[in-house]
Design an enzyme around this catalytic site. Sequence first.
Site, short mmCIF file in Angstrom:
data_model
loop_
_atom_site.label_atom_id
_atom_site.label_comp_id
_atom_site.label_asym_id
_atom_site.label_seq_id
_atom_site.Cartn_x
_atom_site.Cartn_y
_atom_site.Cartn_z
N ASP A 1 0.63 -1.21 -0.07
CA ASP A 1 0.10 -0.06 -0.29
C ASP A 1 0.73 1.27 0.12
O ASP A 1 1.83 1.31 -0.67
CB ASP A 1 -0.98 -0.17 1.18
CG ASP A 1 -2.05 0.94 1.15
OD1 ASP A 1 -3.01 0.74 0.64
OD2 ASP A 1 -1.88 1.95 2.03
N HIS B 1 -7.24 -6.75 -0.11
CA HIS B 1 -6.10 -5.72 -0.12
C HIS B 1 -4.83 -6.09 0.69
O HIS B 1 -3.83 -5.88 0.42
CB HIS B 1 -6.53 -4.24 0.33
CG HIS B 1 -5.56 -3.32 0.23
ND1 HIS B 1 -4.83 -2.89 -0.91
CD2 HIS B 1 -5.47 -2.51 1.28
CE1 HIS B 1 -3.93 -2.15 -0.45
NE2 HIS B 1 -4.34 -1.57 0.89
#
Length: 294
Positions: free
Chosen positions: A106, A274
């Site tokens: 991320d 994610h």
Amino acid sequence: MTILNGFQSFRETIAGVTIAGAIAGSGPPLLLLHGYPQTHAMWHAIAPVLAASFTIVAADLRGYGDSDKPVDDSAHLTYSKRAMAADMVGLMEQLGFPHFAVIGHDRGARVTHRMCLDHSDRIMRAAVLDIVPTHHMYLTADREFATAYYHWFFLIQPAPLPERLIGADPEFWLRSKLAHWGRTPTAFTTDAVAEYLRCFRDPATIAASCADYRAAASIDLTHDDEDVRAGRKVKCPLLVLWGADGFVGRKYNVLEVWRHYAVDVQGHSVPGGHFLPEEAPTETLAALRSFLAG
């Protein structure tokens, strides 16, 4: 503090900014960088295993965790990925590792991308988890992207709007993000979430994380545009992993996009959403170990 089993916490000051994290293991140096809205605790399921083969440095990015949270400047240089990458290169140098491999998830993956461009002589191998480049995402933004990544547009609003709204109930915001982006509710351990909340409840963390996103929509794009125009790409071997059930893999041809920004790209999806190191630790670890052994 750290929840990583067998790790020793550290605090190192680099050019006036103190970076916190944890270190363990022996062997080649490997830097682990977390994403939003987390800390280095996100590596709890895989870092202890990697420490059997590598010297693992799991660091909190500036503005996050127990690292310093300097006040942002009007141009957002303070939270540019260039500044955050320089922190980490300086940290590794100070710890005795002038050359190293790096894995970023991320926001940490965006710092990793910048590090590979600005410090290509330092990075031996790199892995980026569940992103495509910021430059590409803004360049191709559409309704689907804006809907899924609405936080990119909310967090960049002028202070103190997002800071005040998030600060009214930071636990609700953080838990909402974990639920929104993840696909495996059981992935987040009680200890890890408690650590994320401990750090994210700090108003300075909320402000710094907004500054991180403001930089991504301004000075970071300026730096990215300069690189694209100059034809600069990531030169080291690059592993790209993404969640099979997440937005990035659904929206983008991930490897094709990255091949416009790097010269040696490989990768694939892993199960879940994610948060790869927590949702699919076994598959993520296997991919990383295979890549790092190459």
